[in-house]
Design a protein around this motif. Structure first.
Motif, short mmCIF file in Angstrom:
data_model
loop_
_atom_site.label_atom_id
_atom_site.label_comp_id
_atom_site.label_asym_id
_atom_site.label_seq_id
_atom_site.Cartn_x
_atom_site.Cartn_y
_atom_site.Cartn_z
N TRP A 292 0.71 -0.93 -0.37
CA TRP A 292 0.47 0.68 -0.24
C TRP A 292 0.84 1.36 -0.12
N LYS B 275 -10.45 6.70 -7.11
CA LYS B 275 -10.79 8.51 -6.92
C LYS B 275 -9.20 8.44 -7.75
N GLY C 288 2.27 17.89 -2.42
CA GLY C 288 3.19 17.06 -2.27
C GLY C 288 2.59 16.08 -3.74
N GLU D 245 7.14 19.09 -4.28
CA GLU D 245 7.49 18.05 -3.49
C GLU D 245 8.72 18.62 -1.96
N PHE D 246 8.80 18.78 -0.54
CA PHE D 246 9.84 19.33 -0.02
C PHE D 246 10.63 18.26 0.41
N GLY E 203 11.07 21.72 -2.51
CA GLY E 203 10.77 22.58 -1.24
C GLY E 203 9.40 22.44 -0.72
N PRO E 204 8.84 23.65 0.23
CA PRO E 204 7.89 23.66 1.63
C PRO E 204 7.06 24.78 0.76
N ASP F 152 -2.95 17.61 -1.69
CA ASP F 152 -2.63 15.74 -1.37
C ASP F 152 -1.44 16.13 -0.82
N TRP G 204 0.51 17.51 3.70
CA TRP G 204 -0.20 17.07 4.97
C TRP G 204 -1.70 17.78 5.01
N LYS G 205 -2.52 17.47 5.35
CA LYS G 205 -3.51 17.97 5.50
C LYS G 205 -3.89 18.90 6.58
N ARG H 225 -2.24 21.10 6.33
CA ARG H 225 -1.30 22.59 5.12
C ARG H 225 -2.35 22.40 4.65
N ASP I 33 -7.76 16.00 -2.03
CA ASP I 33 -7.68 14.29 -1.52
C ASP I 33 -8.18 14.49 -0.07
N ASN I 34 -8.68 13.22 -0.29
CA ASN I 34 -8.79 12.62 1.28
C ASN I 34 -9.60 13.85 2.80
N PRO J 193 -7.39 10.57 5.76
CA PRO J 193 -7.30 11.47 7.24
C PRO J 193 -8.04 12.11 7.65
N LEU K 18 -11.20 5.57 0.35
CA LEU K 18 -9.51 5.38 0.65
C LEU K 18 -9.10 4.61 0.01
#
Ligand SMILES: CCCNc1ncnc2c1ncn2[C@@H]1O[C@H](/C=C/CNC(=O)c2cc(-c3ccc(F)cc3)cc(O)c2O)[C@@H](O)[C@H]1O
Ligand SMILES: [Mg+2]
Length: 214
Positions: A38, A46, A66, A90-91, A117-118, A141, A143-144, A146, A169-170, A174, A198
């Motif tokens: 997974w 999705k 992300g 993508e950090f 980078g962030p 997609d 960190w949720k 953020r 997403d999500n 989560p 999911l």
């Protein structure tokens, strides 16, 4: 030394997908995640909803927050019109490295710019660094916790226009409660929930599509 899951996912792509064929790359990752390990890709179920939104919006400029291994990046880019572009943030340098190789295997380097980078640092630089005026589509997609601050940052930086689409997403698993509350109650958005599952499981999850009203 022990390989990482993203490295094993990349090897599955290089072993099972045809170079230059994005859909075979998507298929290879979904098969790997169903049969072997997974991984947190948006996945095939999705992914079909993502495909239909991309096809409907027909975006020229896309932002993805992300990248991870580049699954949704490849999925989106494979549907973009010729001159359209996707910038994906993508950090984690290790993930970025894997994603670049997955994207290269799909033959989509010309449509995709992986920026390391962030998001909080790069979103304010989008106009000056990449000549972006506004984004037609943003896929969230990362960190949720953020999703909401980055959406507000996109608004404040003038990167959304009347009709820009946010696809998240999500929103169930989560879960992104503060983001959902914001886009569903703000007069500046028209929001719609697409119920699904999911990735690679039977658990409920879904995508939230929100149109910025300006
Ligand atoms: C400074 C932090 C915020 N800004 C950021 N800027 C750029 N990249 C960022 C990023 N945050 C995170 N990232 C990157 O996005 C990716 C993170 C995604 C987080 N996603 C999840 O946690 C997730 C988790 C699940 C999940 C669901 C159920 C479960 F039991 C276990 C996991 C399912 C999903 O579909 C998910 O997307 C990573 O590649 C990370 O390095
Ligand atoms: Mg996700």
């Amino acid at each position: 030394t022990q390989s990482t899951r993203p490295q094993r996912l990349l090897h599955a792509v290089q072993k099972n997908a045809t170079r230059g064929d994005p859909r075979s790359v998507v298929k290879a990752i979904d098969n790997f995640c169903r049969q072997k390990e997974w991984a947190m890709n948006v996945g095939d179920e999705k992914g079909c909803i993502l495909d239909s939104v991309v096809s409907e919006v027909n975006p020229v400029t896309v932002l993805e927050l992300g990248t991870y291994c580049g699954y949704s990046t490849v999925r989106i880019a494979s549907l973009l019109p010729p001159r359209a572009k996707i910038i994906t943030l993508e950090f984690n340098p290790d993930y970025a490295k894997i994603a670049r190789q997955v994207i290269a295997w799909a033959g989509l380097e010309d449509k995709i710019q992986v920026v390391e980078g962030p998001s909080g640092e790069w979103i304010p630089k989008m106009k000056e660094q990449f000549g972006v005026k506004t984004f037609d589509l943003v896929f969230l997609d990362h960190w949720k916790d953020r999703y909401l601050p980055d959406t507000k940052l996109l608004e404040d930086c003038g990167l959304l226009r009347k009709g820009s689409i946010l696809l998240a997403d999500n929103v169930i698993c989560p879960g992104t409660p503060d983001y959902l509350e914001y886009v569903r109650n703000s007069p500046r958005y028209k929001s719609q929930y697409f119920k699904s599952h999911l990735e690679y499981t039977k658990a409920e999850d879904g995508l939230e599509k929100s149109v910025f009203l300006g």
